[in-house]
Enzyme design. Structure first.
Site, PDB file in Angstrom:
ATOM      1  N   HIS A  42       0.852  -1.189   0.000  1.00 19.76           N
ATOM      2  CA  HIS A  42       0.000   0.000   0.000  1.00 19.76           C
ATOM      3  C   HIS A  42       0.888   1.238   0.000  1.00 19.76           C
ATOM      4  O   HIS A  42       1.954   1.242   0.617  1.00 19.76           O
ATOM      5  CB  HIS A  42      -0.893   0.020   1.248  1.00 19.76           C
ATOM      6  CG  HIS A  42      -2.056   0.944   1.108  1.00 19.76           C
ATOM      7  ND1 HIS A  42      -1.967   2.289   1.394  1.00 19.76           N
ATOM      8  CD2 HIS A  42      -3.322   0.722   0.677  1.00 19.76           C
ATOM      9  CE1 HIS A  42      -3.145   2.850   1.156  1.00 19.76           C
ATOM     10  NE2 HIS A  42      -3.982   1.935   0.717  1.00 19.76           N
TER      11      HIS A  42
ATOM     12  N   ASP B 292      -8.008  -5.156  -0.130  1.00 16.93           N
ATOM     13  CA  ASP B 292      -8.525  -6.016  -1.203  1.00 16.93           C
ATOM     14  C   ASP B 292      -8.215  -7.493  -0.996  1.00 16.93           C
ATOM     15  O   ASP B 292      -8.721  -8.329  -1.740  1.00 16.93           O
ATOM     16  CB  ASP B 292      -7.940  -5.547  -2.540  1.00 16.93           C
ATOM     17  CG  ASP B 292      -8.453  -4.168  -2.897  1.00 16.93           C
ATOM     18  OD1 ASP B 292      -7.639  -3.267  -3.130  1.00 16.93           O
ATOM     19  OD2 ASP B 292      -9.690  -3.991  -2.870  1.00 16.93           O
TER      20      ASP B 292
HETATM   21  C1  SDX Z   1      -6.208   0.220  -2.992  1.00 17.63           C
HETATM   22  O1  SDX Z   1      -4.307   4.635  -1.968  1.00 17.63           O
HETATM   23  C2  SDX Z   1      -5.293   4.067  -1.384  1.00 17.63           C
HETATM   24  O2  SDX Z   1      -5.736   4.423  -0.312  1.00 17.63           O
HETATM   25  C3  SDX Z   1      -5.889   2.879  -2.153  1.00 17.63           C
HETATM   26  C4  SDX Z   1      -6.931   2.048  -1.427  1.00 17.63           C
HETATM   27  C5  SDX Z   1      -8.188   2.833  -1.174  1.00 17.63           C
HETATM   28  O3  SDX Z   1      -8.907   2.471  -0.234  1.00 17.63           O
HETATM   29  O4  SDX Z   1      -8.501   3.759  -1.975  1.00 17.63           O
HETATM   30  O5  SDX Z   1      -6.400   1.581  -0.216  1.00 17.63           O
HETATM   31  C6  SDX Z   1      -7.359   0.856  -2.283  1.00 17.63           C
HETATM   32  O6  SDX Z   1      -5.943   0.585  -4.104  1.00 17.63           O
HETATM   33  C7  SDX Z   1      -5.378  -0.804  -2.260  1.00 17.63           C
HETATM   34  C8  SDX Z   1      -4.163  -1.311  -3.111  1.00 17.63           C
HETATM   35  C9  SDX Z   1      -4.710  -2.368  -4.081  1.00 17.63           C
HETATM   36  N1  SDX Z   1      -3.639  -2.743  -5.057  1.00 17.63           N
HETATM   37  C10 SDX Z   1      -3.017  -3.941  -4.966  1.00 17.63           C
HETATM   38  O7  SDX Z   1      -3.209  -4.762  -4.073  1.00 17.63           O
HETATM   39  C11 SDX Z   1      -2.049  -4.202  -6.109  1.00 17.63           C
HETATM   40  C12 SDX Z   1      -0.747  -4.788  -5.566  1.00 17.63           C
HETATM   41  N2  SDX Z   1      -0.038  -3.726  -4.808  1.00 17.63           N
HETATM   42  C13 SDX Z   1       1.008  -2.999  -5.488  1.00 17.63           C
HETATM   43  O8  SDX Z   1       0.823  -2.822  -6.851  1.00 17.63           O
HETATM   44  C14 SDX Z   1       1.495  -1.775  -4.703  1.00 17.63           C
HETATM   45  O9  SDX Z   1       1.702  -2.188  -3.419  1.00 17.63           O
HETATM   46  C15 SDX Z   1       0.672  -0.502  -4.714  1.00 17.63           C
HETATM   47  C16 SDX Z   1       0.405  -0.015  -6.096  1.00 17.63           C
HETATM   48  C17 SDX Z   1      -0.609  -0.694  -3.979  1.00 17.63           C
HETATM   49  C18 SDX Z   1       1.480   0.574  -3.977  1.00 17.63           C
HETATM   50  O10 SDX Z   1       2.699   0.624  -4.588  1.00 17.63           O
HETATM   51  P1  SDX Z   1       3.631   1.938  -4.523  1.00 17.63           P
HETATM   52  O11 SDX Z   1       3.393   2.668  -3.251  1.00 17.63           O
HETATM   53  O12 SDX Z   1       3.534   2.686  -5.803  1.00 17.63           O
HETATM   54  O13 SDX Z   1       5.056   1.306  -4.370  1.00 17.63           O
HETATM   55  P2  SDX Z   1       5.908   0.687  -5.557  1.00 17.63           P
HETATM   56  O14 SDX Z   1       5.030   0.038  -6.590  1.00 17.63           O
HETATM   57  O15 SDX Z   1       6.898   1.708  -5.985  1.00 17.63           O
HETATM   58  O16 SDX Z   1       6.640  -0.493  -4.758  1.00 17.63           O
HETATM   59  C19 SDX Z   1       7.702  -0.211  -3.839  1.00 17.63           C
HETATM   60  C20 SDX Z   1       8.495  -1.506  -3.734  1.00 17.63           C
HETATM   61  C21 SDX Z   1       8.941  -2.024  -5.107  1.00 17.63           C
HETATM   62  O17 SDX Z   1      10.095  -2.828  -4.903  1.00 17.63           O
HETATM   63  P3  SDX Z   1      11.560  -2.133  -5.228  1.00 17.63           P
HETATM   64  O18 SDX Z   1      11.562  -1.860  -6.717  1.00 17.63           O
HETATM   65  O19 SDX Z   1      11.626  -0.860  -4.394  1.00 17.63           O
HETATM   66  O20 SDX Z   1      12.548  -3.198  -4.788  1.00 17.63           O
HETATM   67  O21 SDX Z   1       7.653  -2.541  -3.185  1.00 17.63           O
HETATM   68  C22 SDX Z   1       7.456  -3.562  -4.151  1.00 17.63           C
HETATM   69  C23 SDX Z   1       7.846  -2.980  -5.494  1.00 17.63           C
HETATM   70  O22 SDX Z   1       8.288  -3.990  -6.380  1.00 17.63           O
HETATM   71  N3  SDX Z   1       6.040  -3.943  -4.109  1.00 17.63           N
HETATM   72  C24 SDX Z   1       5.585  -5.178  -4.322  1.00 17.63           C
HETATM   73  C25 SDX Z   1       4.201  -5.097  -4.142  1.00 17.63           C
HETATM   74  N4  SDX Z   1       3.865  -3.834  -3.838  1.00 17.63           N
HETATM   75  C26 SDX Z   1       5.020  -3.119  -3.839  1.00 17.63           C
HETATM   76  N5  SDX Z   1       6.208  -6.319  -4.657  1.00 17.63           N
HETATM   77  C27 SDX Z   1       5.407  -7.416  -4.799  1.00 17.63           C
HETATM   78  N6  SDX Z   1       4.074  -7.445  -4.630  1.00 17.63           N
HETATM   79  C28 SDX Z   1       3.436  -6.287  -4.302  1.00 17.63           C
HETATM   80  N7  SDX Z   1       2.111  -6.279  -4.145  1.00 17.63           N
END
Ligand code: SDX
Length: 430
Positions: free
Chosen positions: A306, A363
């Protein structure tokens, strides 16, 4: 007491005001930066940038805190209903008995959808995704419900709020029935908001739907937990589109479109698709954990991580409890819940997830509850949209009521070609 931050650029010191939120968060106000020294700031994804001040929802991502108008979401899930929570978010206070009754009557009175809108539904291909239908239908609502000049602006706004809250739910059920070629079930005056939705979804002339209070309760909890989340992607979209002073329906339609994305609201559908994949692959979670950790692989563990929560999403905790409760009451078992639990156990022990502060988000467990209720997979994000609507409305209202609110128009750093002349066709290479 607001103090100042000092910024030294090319030997000159600039003082920037420091703002402190009511829960102690700190911000540097850069609104005068460019006119003082020509600099802008860059923050791709806005992870460090506030777009507004807001008094609606407070989140503490480090402590896993979520409060609507100061009330912890845990207490609302335990004691409130979605309609009461919607009232709280939009009006800033819990309603009196009389206010809640009046609000419920208004929701009932505006629950029907204009009969001419049905032709819209019927002209979508049967396989159209409900989020695309919903976003289109909401945008079309201005055409079917034009402003009434005789109404005061406040009255017009309040009717629009309840009309949206009530009709979005009706339209969601209508699109489901029409997509299956089934008779549309109309809202009933004797049912409350959530029960009406379930009845419109699942009642049939040949098989009357039995309204199970346990499912109604689970649906209220689901929608309460989704009702607002400060400046998430779809709310930011509603505020940005709304800042152009377009009508509320168009701004909400933009929010629905943003929520559709699998990185945002679309994740609840993607989680169940991922858990089903794991089940089809014999229930072994390790290949999926390995792919999630592989930086060369774009695969993300859906329902994990998140932008704000760097600990367990408080909503996921409540949804997990609701999963156990509803499956126990229905005397059902869902193999996907076992897989989700296994995935969580393995991930939370793994250094990659620990180092990246990746925990289950809202989720991760919601899909299990929606499956138990009988919601089809392609409607999971629609369910999120119905829940988030009062949040979008309250955030839009707050921005419109803010005298300092202005058109949202970010700047950029240009990295393209420098000035060059037009090349006539005959002089172009290649
Ligand atoms: C919602 O914002 C809100 O409040 C949203 C929400 C709401 O109520 O409105 O809470 C609802 O959207 C919840 C999130 C639902 N999405 C998912 O579950 C999709 C999977 N999650 C990821 O895509 C991710 O965690 C995000 C998009 C939710 C957040 O990602 P960020 O903050 O943009 O961080 P990032 O993608 O830059 O990741 C940072 C690091 C990376 O690794 P490095 O390159 O730094 O080594 O964390 C890793 C990413 O690869 N990472 C993950 C991961 N999420 C982040 N690696 C594997 N699996 C994941 N799910």
């Amino acid at each position: 007491m607001d103090d100042k931050a000092q910024l030294i650029i090319e030997g000159k010191t600039y003082e920037l005001p420091i703002l402190t939120g009511s829960e102690g968060e700190k911000a540097i106000d850069i609104s005068a930066l460019r006119q003082e020294n020509g600099f802008i700031t860059l923050d791709v994804g806005f992870a460090n940038t506030g777009s507004c001040k807001s008094s609606i929802t407070f989140m503490d991502g480090e402590k896993g805190v979520l409060r609507y108008r100061g009330i912890p979401v845990e207490q609302l899930a335990e004691n409130s209903t979605f309609v009461e929570t919607a009232y709280l978010l939009i009006n800033g206070k819990l309603p009196s008995e009389e206010e809640l009754t009046r609000f419920s009557v208004l929701l009932n009175d505006t629950s029907l959808v204009h009969e001419d809108m049905r032709h819209f539904f019927e002209s979508f291909p049967r396989g159209a995704h409900p989020m695309g239908i919903l976003s289109s239908m909401v945008n079309a609502m201005r055409a079917f419900y034009p402003e009434i000049p005789e109404r005061s602006e406040e009255e017009e706004i309040n009717v629009t709020f309840t009309r949206l809250l009530s009709k979005l739910r009706t339209m969601a059920a209508m699109s489901y029935k029409i997509s299956r070629g089934h008779k549309v079930i109309y809202p009933r005056h004797d049912l409350n908001y959530a029960a009406n939705f379930l009845n419109m979804m699942f009642d049939s002339p040949v098989k009357p739907y039995y309204i199970d209070q346990d499912l109604v309760d689970a649906l209220n909890i689901f929608w309460i937990l989704h009702a607002d989340h400060e400046q998430n992607c779809s709310t930011a979209a509603v505020r940005l589109v709304g800042s152009a002073r377009v009508n509320l329906y168009a701004a909400i339609s933009a929010g629905i479109s943003a929520l559709w994305g699998p990185l945002h609201g679309g994740a609840n559908q993607a989680v169940v698709e991922m858990l089903s994949d794991i089940e089809e692959n014999g229930g072994d979670v390790s290949p999926f954990i390995a792919r999630a950790k592989d930086r060369k692989d774009p695969f993300r563990l859906m329902g994990f991580g998140h932008r704000v929560y760097k600990t367990y999403d408080p909503r996921a905790k409540i949804m997990k409890k609701t999963c156990d409760l509803i499956l126990r009451k229905l005397k059902r078992h869902d193999a996907l819940l076992d897989i989700a639990q296994k995935l969580e156990d393995v991930a939370l022990e793994d250094p990659y997830f620990i180092d990246h502060n990746l925990y289950p988000n809202v989720d991760f467990y919601t899909g299990i509850v929606l499956r138990a209720i009988g919601i089809p997979l392609n409607m999971f994000t629609v369910m999120f949209a119905i829940g988030r609507l009062p949040g979008w409305i309250s955030q839009w209202k707050e921005s419109m009521d803010d005298p300092g609110w202005k058109l949202q128009r970010p700047r950029q750093i240009y990295t393209g070609l420098k000035k060059r002349d037009y090349t006539p066709m005959k002089k172009r290479e290649g």
